[in-house]
Design an enzyme around this catalytic site. Sequence first.
Site, mmCIF file in Angstrom:
data_model
loop_
_atom_site.group_PDB
_atom_site.id
_atom_site.type_symbol
_atom_site.label_atom_id
_atom_site.label_comp_id
_atom_site.label_asym_id
_atom_site.label_seq_id
_atom_site.Cartn_x
_atom_site.Cartn_y
_atom_site.Cartn_z
ATOM 1 N N LYS A 29 -2.749 11.378 8.962
ATOM 2 C CA LYS A 29 -2.070 11.796 7.578
ATOM 3 C C LYS A 29 -2.827 12.681 6.665
ATOM 4 O O LYS A 29 -3.973 12.656 7.014
ATOM 5 C CB LYS A 29 -2.142 10.211 6.873
ATOM 6 C CG LYS A 29 -1.214 10.430 5.657
ATOM 7 C CD LYS A 29 -0.990 8.964 4.732
ATOM 8 C CE LYS A 29 -0.091 9.041 3.702
ATOM 9 N NZ LYS A 29 -0.049 7.860 2.980
ATOM 10 N N SER A 104 4.339 6.035 1.988
ATOM 11 C CA SER A 104 4.207 7.382 2.100
ATOM 12 C C SER A 104 3.726 7.897 3.645
ATOM 13 O O SER A 104 3.672 9.300 3.632
ATOM 14 C CB SER A 104 3.270 7.560 1.042
ATOM 15 O OG SER A 104 1.816 7.318 1.200
ATOM 16 N N SER A 128 1.990 1.612 2.162
ATOM 17 C CA SER A 128 2.404 3.087 2.854
ATOM 18 C C SER A 128 2.201 3.060 4.229
ATOM 19 O O SER A 128 2.549 4.076 4.901
ATOM 20 C CB SER A 128 1.549 4.068 2.080
ATOM 21 O OG SER A 128 2.156 4.432 0.801
#
Length: 424
Positions: A29, A104, A128
């Site tokens: 990420k 996210s 997330s």
Amino acid sequence: MAELNAFITEETIEGADDGPLAGTTVAVKDNISTEGVRTTCGSEMLADYVPPYDATVVERLTDAGAEIVGKANMDEFGMGTTTETSAFGATRNPVDPDRVPGGSSGGSAAAVAAGEADLALGSDTGGSVRCPAAFCGVVGIKPTYGLVSRYGLIAYANSLEQIGPIAPTVREAAALLDVIAGPDPNDGTTREEGADSDYAAAADGDVEGLTIGIPTELFEGADEGVVETVEAAVADLEDQGAETVEVSLPSVEHAVAAYYVIAMSEASSNLARFDGVRYGHSGDAEGNWNDTFAATREEGFGAEVKRRILLGTYALSAGYHDKYYEKAQDARAWVRQDFEDAFEAVDVIASPTMPVPPFELGEGLDDPLKLYLADANTTPANLANLPAISVPAGESDGLPVGLQLVGPKFDEETVIRAASAVEN
């Protein structure tokens, strides 16, 4: 499948020649620092930022032989449920490209679901990792707060967030957790608990005698197809020898509100460092420092980040700190106590991960409250700093549905064992 837009930067970081993850590709990420490879947090503010160091989890990945294949797309600074707030464009769901992959950590989950990476790392502040895992039909683990080092994770809400694995199967997610878990002298919040665990070995599918708590509050208001799919998965666990018990978590009614007050307040503080002076985007305004600071943040931050900074600043301001922030902390303590009481009677707690199927692209952008409420089932585990996993439970109308399992602090092994039985 470049059309999914799962990556912001596709650049390879080679790992060691051998190790438990040798030959494995991993997407990371884009809020996790990678030395020499830009790390944007999905924001124009950090569009050209290149960290001078690796996050601890990145060091552990490469030491274990993993090959990092790129930085995964994400909601800007981790603020979102759909991966549509990224300054680099929305990520699409591999299951249905007209739908969101969740957020996210949507790029991480989409990359794994599409086979663009074997494994991925995300971060979970209020769901997330678990939300995109559920929406993309893969496995996502939010570890106990303190199990995995946050050193090198660009902070959104320090007291809530944890780095966690995303993988096609429970065993693969657990094997990735084995690599990244453990204390770190660079992160004073890490603990020794769980350091000697073998999480991959726990994925044995043995739930004989396991007691599963079913909280009615986390099923109420959920989509009918989601509830039916999750209930069928729980029934399968009963067929494998588990016992179910109804439990009550009355505090979760207030969890979303408490979570957003706390998270936005911490975001307001954490993102104050982005002033355009030391690093990141800088506004071209001429004049005094205040004008430049305002221009930098106006240009560098997207609408959702600005909204959360403003709300967080308001909650912390004179006259409102006691009214909002302190009350949110009281609610957080109530959530924690409810879980502790429940775990006196059960081993894990089961619920839908997300109360709804994946949204269509653009469906929630004009209604942020709708997206905030979608976090109702995931935020309680973050408030209580507990381990939680999302595992595919089946489908509803052809779309993935995730089953969430939450366990006591540092009891990832039991959560992983139960999740592997769902998979079986």
